[in-house]
Enzyme design. Structure first.
Site, PDB file in Angstrom:
ATOM      1  N   GLY A 152      -6.781   0.403  -1.977  1.00 32.43           N
ATOM      2  CA  GLY A 152      -6.835  -0.235  -3.285  1.00 32.43           C
ATOM      3  C   GLY A 152      -5.513  -0.796  -3.741  1.00 32.43           C
ATOM      4  O   GLY A 152      -5.463  -1.641  -4.633  1.00 32.43           O
ATOM      5  N   ASP A 203     -10.520  10.973   2.415  1.00 30.01           N
ATOM      6  CA  ASP A 203      -9.841   9.697   2.614  1.00 30.01           C
ATOM      7  C   ASP A 203      -8.330   9.854   2.659  1.00 30.01           C
ATOM      8  O   ASP A 203      -7.608   8.886   2.886  1.00 30.01           O
ATOM      9  CB  ASP A 203     -10.235   8.696   1.516  1.00 30.01           C
TER      10      ASP A 203
END
Length: 518
Positions: free
Chosen positions: A111, A270
């Site tokens: 992101g 993650d």
């Protein structure tokens, strides 16, 4: 990629660095294609400047450390020049998914990170990644930025962990800017250049498994095997062998974390490296006064990622990885039994985490106690020490470091460690048992002390040390950052001129909080 000073605004030396970084080499992650990543330039950063730089990491990449003073260095390593790059050479953000705080979060991804590409030096290949370089298609509601505070913490801890001998990503530099970034308060932006053989995470595999994209899942697994574990090709089931490699590396990594009192703070799937590296330094912390239930992330209201929970969470994460790889297992079985047998194989490999982790931690605790030989009762001796450390909130780092000064003959050297315990009688009882155990060792006190000081660091990145460097850096004074980084590169040395960096934390350190917000 091909650059020249005329079309990028870079100096000749910086242009040669840009030329050395490629994202289209055979076997590179970027070659996996658009299903795995999106290419885009970094967002502009206003008037960037160098905050921190690792000459060691530069040399590892084949760069002359003087490069940090080169015109255009900050512009390049904050991503500003990427807007001039050709489309096929643009940086890339990768897609992945994951479990966050034990809950399936679905698609995530880089992101606020962009892969610049790879560099090859000394027979090794390294990926370079900019963290904090702006929004990507995977930013969700985020602004894609990192702040100076968290960037300095990541830079320092990357250096600290590497020199503690713990597998980790590295950090080449931190580039700062006066550009504002809103968090709990208004902060300033920064970009960290991270370095790793690979940034592939458990969540990459979960992404393609959850979307039933088995061909892409296999392509990713093949990439990891071919690049990092080619010996797995010789196994009966190469993908099961890949799982085994990652499980064992993860077990070893967490044993090392526990042995130095390191808390990761956000062990989501993650944030787990397929190579068993410490990755994604967010709300981490080294334990000061030992509390087995220590939570370093104030966003972790349930204590899921507390110090004592890290081994269990690592195992759970490996289970998630095994589930994601399950469709690739068992090709050698007949279709009628393949699914059932594949599950059994995966469960067997997952058990290897337990059989690997416990002995690995026990060995590290014996080493920390200066016990050269393994004997019955050693585990109980170590665990009892941890229990009274917990009860007394004795400083984790100083307890083990000062323990080396204890004599196996008498209590003459006990004071430096004994004084860390409020309950002196409890420590004395333990110390008498420890002395009795040391009497069975052939090494004398001097040899044992030397061995213990090679595994028990004197200097770790305590939160208050990082905070002091951050506060000064906010005032454009980077001398403390450089000094602290230099100390952390020699964590086992005495460094008498830097004794203050090994002292107990000041009272104000207890008010510091670190969260996922960065």
């Amino acid at each position: 990629m091909s650059f020249s000073p005329s079309n990028t605004g870079l100096s000749e030396r910086m242009s040669s660095v840009a030329d050395a970084i490629g994202s289209t080499r055979d076997g590179s992650f970027a070659q996996l294609g658009t299903a795995f990543l999106t290419r885009l330039p970094a967002a502009p950063l206003t008037e960037p400047y160098v905050v921190g730089f690792s000459a060691e990491a530069a040399r590892m990449l084949g760069f002359d450390p003087s490069l940090a003073h080169e015109p255009g260095f900050a512009e390049f390593f904050c991503g500003n020049t990427t807007r001039e790059w050709p489309a096929q050479a643009l940086p890339y953000a990768s897609v992945y998914s994951g479990h966050q705080f034990g809950v399936w979060a679905g698609q995530l991804g880089d992101g606020r990170a962009l892969g610049l590409g790879e560099i090859e030096h000394g027979g090794e290949r390294y990926e370079l990644q900019l963290k904090g370089s702006g929004r990507t298609p995977y930013s969700r509601m985020g602004d894609g930025r990192a702040v100076l505070r968290s960037s300095i913490r990541e830079f320092l801890c990357s250096e600290a962990m590497h020199h503690l001998g713990i597998p980790t990503t590295r950090a080449l530099c931190v580039i700062g800017s006066d550009q504002s970034v809103p968090r709990e308060e208004i902060e300033t932006a920064a970009v960290v250049t991270r370095v790793s053989p690979s940034f592939v995470r458990f969540g990459h595999f979960e992404h393609f498994y959850s979307n039933d994209r088995i061909e892409a899942l296999q392509a990713l697994a093949d990439h990891v095997i071919d690049r990092f574990f080619p010996h797995c090709r010789e196994a009966d089931d190469p993908y099961l062998a890949l799982l085994n490699e990652s499980v064992l590396r993860t077990a070893d990594l967490v044993a090392q974390w526990q042995a130095v009192g390191f808390c990761h703070g956000v062990m989501n799937t993650d944030n787990m490296s397929i190579l068993g590296l410490t990755i994604d330094y967010g709300p981490f912390g080294f334990v000061d006064g030992f509390d087995a239930n220590h939570i370093c992330n104030h966003s972790d209201t349930s204590g899921r990622y507390a110090y004592r929970m890290q081994p269990q969470i690592a195992y759970w994460n490996c289970f998630c990885l095994a589930q994601a790889l399950l469709p690739l297992f068992g090709a050698r079985y007949e279709e009628a039994v393949r699914g059932e047998r594949s599950v059994e194989d995966a469960q067997r490999v997952l058990e290897d985490f337990k059989t690997r982790f416990a002995p690995a931690l026990e060995k590290r605790l014996r080493d920390k106690l200066g016990l050269a030989d393994e004997r019955p009762g050693d585990d109980a001796l170590a665990n009892t020490l941890l229990e009274i450390m917990h009860a007394n909130r004795a400083d984790f780092t100083l307890t083990f470091r000062n323990l080396s000064r204890l004599s196996k003959h008498d209590a003459s050297g006990d004071a430096p460690v004994r004084d860390l315990f409020l309950d002196r009688a409890a420590f004395d009882r333990w110390a008498n048992g420890y002395r009795a155990r040391l009497s069975e060792e052939t090494r004398d006190d001097a040899a044992r002390r030397e061995a213990m000081n090679r595994v028990n660091p004197k200097y770790v990145l305590r939160n208050h040390l990082a905070e002091t460097a951050i506060r000064r850096a906010k005032e454009k004074d980077f001398a403390e950052l450089e000094r602290l980084a230099a100390v952390l590169r020699h964590p086992f040395d005495e460094q008498p001129e830097h004794e203050a960096y090994a002292a107990l934390p000041p009272d104000w350190a207890g008010t510091l909080e670190v969260s996922c917000s960065s």
